[in-house]
Design a protein around this motif. Structure first.
Motif, mmCIF file in Angstrom:
data_model
loop_
_atom_site.group_PDB
_atom_site.id
_atom_site.type_symbol
_atom_site.label_atom_id
_atom_site.label_comp_id
_atom_site.label_asym_id
_atom_site.label_seq_id
_atom_site.Cartn_x
_atom_site.Cartn_y
_atom_site.Cartn_z
ATOM 1 N N GLN A 77 -9.228 -6.930 6.409
ATOM 2 C CA GLN A 77 -8.503 -7.716 5.412
ATOM 3 C C GLN A 77 -9.458 -8.384 4.431
ATOM 4 O O GLN A 77 -9.190 -8.442 3.240
ATOM 5 N N VAL A 137 -0.143 -12.937 -1.382
ATOM 6 C CA VAL A 137 1.009 -13.783 -1.059
ATOM 7 C C VAL A 137 0.612 -15.262 -1.053
ATOM 8 O O VAL A 137 1.317 -16.114 -1.619
ATOM 9 N N ASP A 138 -0.527 -15.569 -0.447
ATOM 10 C CA ASP A 138 -0.995 -16.965 -0.409
ATOM 11 C C ASP A 138 -1.259 -17.495 -1.816
ATOM 12 O O ASP A 138 -0.961 -18.656 -2.123
ATOM 13 N N HIS A 172 2.413 -6.197 0.572
ATOM 14 C CA HIS A 172 1.800 -6.454 1.878
ATOM 15 C C HIS A 172 0.316 -6.807 1.734
ATOM 16 O O HIS A 172 -0.569 -5.972 1.957
ATOM 17 N N ASN A 173 0.054 -8.052 1.348
ATOM 18 C CA ASN A 173 -1.321 -8.540 1.319
ATOM 19 C C ASN A 173 -1.310 -10.062 1.382
ATOM 20 O O ASN A 173 -0.742 -10.725 0.509
ATOM 21 N N LYS A 174 -1.926 -10.609 2.429
ATOM 22 C CA LYS A 174 -1.899 -12.052 2.672
ATOM 23 C C LYS A 174 -2.568 -12.824 1.534
ATOM 24 O O LYS A 174 -2.092 -13.883 1.114
ATOM 25 N N ARG A 227 2.051 -18.212 -3.389
ATOM 26 C CA ARG A 227 2.626 -19.401 -2.743
ATOM 27 C C ARG A 227 2.012 -20.671 -3.334
ATOM 28 O O ARG A 227 2.708 -21.661 -3.572
ATOM 29 N N ASN A 234 -0.208 -4.802 7.990
ATOM 30 C CA ASN A 234 1.190 -4.391 7.844
ATOM 31 C C ASN A 234 1.409 -3.517 6.606
ATOM 32 O O ASN A 234 2.547 -3.262 6.211
ATOM 33 N N GLU A 242 7.608 -10.512 1.826
ATOM 34 C CA GLU A 242 6.349 -10.513 1.078
ATOM 35 C C GLU A 242 6.523 -9.612 -0.138
ATOM 36 O O GLU A 242 6.995 -8.477 0.005
ATOM 37 N N ALA A 247 -4.134 -4.833 4.358
ATOM 38 C CA ALA A 247 -3.448 -5.648 5.364
ATOM 39 C C ALA A 247 -2.976 -4.776 6.519
ATOM 40 O O ALA A 247 -2.626 -3.608 6.324
#
Length: 316
Positions: free
Chosen positions: A250, A51-52, A46-48, A55, A227, A43, A225
Motif C-alpha cells: 500500500q 479516501v483519507d 479502492h485506495n485508503k 475525507r 481490496n 469507497e 490496496a
C-alpha cells in the motif's frame, strides 16, 4: 558506506485510469459546489490514501444510503451500484451524482440489452466485489448467474442453453477470463458475448506492461490496496510471467526489505486506483538504500479522458 546498485523499472501505464480520475474529480467538484459534507456510498475508489484525503476535505463515506441525510448530496462510487440504489435516492428526493466508470456503465447497458432480448445472463466476476454486485443488480434477482472460475462453469444451471449471454467484471485477469469464456462457449455454444471485450483498456494495458517487465526483474512491487481487484491481478500476472517475487504494497513502509536482499533489479507498477505520489514514495525508499538507476518500461500510451456529469459543470 557504498550503496549496492539497483535497476528500477517503472512500468507504464500504471496508476490512475480515466474512470478513477473522473470519480475523484466528481467528489472534489461536489465539495467545491455544495460544500461539506458530501456523502459517498462506499469507497469512491479502492485506495485508503485517496479516501483519507477526500475525507479530510469533507467527504463522508458510508456503506448504504440509509446512513445519508436527505438534504445533502450523495455520490455513488466508481464501481457502480444496483438499480435499486438510485431508485431509492430518487424516492427520497436526494441530490445524487453517479460516479460509475463509463466502462462499467457500458457493461450495465449490455446486460440490460441482453435481458430485453430474452437472454439469461452469466457474469464472470468476483463474488462480493462492488462492481459485481452493481452489475448483477441491473437485472431482476435470479437473472444473472455468477461464475468465477472454469470449474464454476460446470455447475451452473441455466434456464435455456440457447438463450444465454455473458458479461465480465472490468478488472479481471485477461488470461483467466479467456479460460472461463472458453469453458462457457464449450458448454453453451450459443452463448452471446459482448460486442467489445468488457475488461477495460486500463486493466489490459497495466497487465500487458507487467508481462513485459516481469521476466527481466528479480522482484516486482504493485502499489495498490488489498481490496483492489485490478491491483491483486497485477501481482498474479507478474508471478505467472516469470517474476520470482511479486508483492502488493500500500505504501513504502509496507516493503519487506529482507525479502529483497541480494537483488539487482525491481519493477514497480501501480493499480488503477493508486496515485503516482505513492509510487514516488516507494522509489524514494529504494533510493535511500540503493544506488538506483531508473528505467521507464513503457508498453502503451493512454490519453483517455471521461467528462464529469453535467450537474457538476453547471454553475451552482
Amino acid at each position: 558506506m557504498t550503496k549496492p546498485p539497483l535497476t528500477l523499472y517503472l512500468a507504464a501505464p500504471r496508476g490512475f485510469c480515466a474512470g478513477v480520475d473522473r470519480a475523484i474529480k466528481i467528489v472534489e467538484m461536489a465539495l467545491e459546489k455544495w460544500g461539506a459534507p458530501v456523502y459517498v456510498r462506499h469507497e469512491i475508489v479502492h485506495n485508503k490514501f485517496v479516501v483519507d484525503g477526500l475525507r479530510d476535505k469533507g467527504a463522508v463515506f458510508v456503506a448504504e444510503l440509509d446512513e445519508c441525510p436527505d438534504d445533502r448530496p450523495v455520490i455513488f462510487s466508481a464501481h457502480g451500484v444496483p438499480k435499486s440504489v438510485p431508485a431509492e435516492a430518487s424516492r427520497r428526493e436526494m441530490l445524487f451524482v453517479d460516479a460509475t466508470c463509463p466502462l462499467v456503465s457500458k457493461v450495465h447497458i449490455e446486460a440490460q440489452r441482453h435481458f430485453d432480448a430474452g437472454l439469461q445472463m452469466v457474469m464472470i466476476g468476483h463474488k462480493g466485489h462492488p462492481e459485481t454486485i452493481g452489475t448483477m443488480g441491473q437485472l431482476p434477482e435470479g437473472e444473472v448467474l455468477l461464475v468465477e472460475t472454469v470449474e464454476d462453469v460446470a455447475d451452473i444451471e441455466v434456464r435455456d442453453p440457447s438463450k444465454l449471454a455473458f458479461v465480465t467484471q472490468t478488472t479481471l485477469s485477461i488470461d483467466d477470463t479467456k479460460d472461463v469464456i472458453a469453458a462457457l462457449q464449450d458448454r453453451f455454444p450459443a452463448i452471446v458475448g459482448p460486442h467489445k471485450e468488457d475488461i477495460c483498456y486500463a486493466t489490459t494495458n497495466r497487465q500487458e506492461a507487467v508481462k513485459a517487465v516481469a521476466p527481466k526483474s528479480d522482484a516486482l512491487l504493485v502499489v495498490g490496496a488489498p481490496n483492489s481487484s485490478n491491483s491483486k491481478r497485477l501481482v498474479e500476472v507478474a508471478s505467472r510471467a516469470g517474476c520470482s517475487y511479486a508483492q502488493l504494497v500500500q505504501r513504502a513502509p509496507d516493503i519487506d526489505w529482507r525479502a529483497l536482499e541480494g537483488i539487482a533489479s525491481v519493477a514497480i507498477t501501480a493499480g488503477a486506483s493508486a496515485p503516482e505520489q505513492l509510487v514516488n514514495e516507494v522509489v524514494d525508499a529504494f533510493r535511500e538504500r540503493y544506488d538506483v538507476t531508473v528505467e521507464l518500461a513503457e508498453n502503451a500510451v493512454e490519453n483517455v479522458e471521461f467528462k464529469v456529469p453535467r450537474v457538476l459543470r453547471q454553475p451552482a
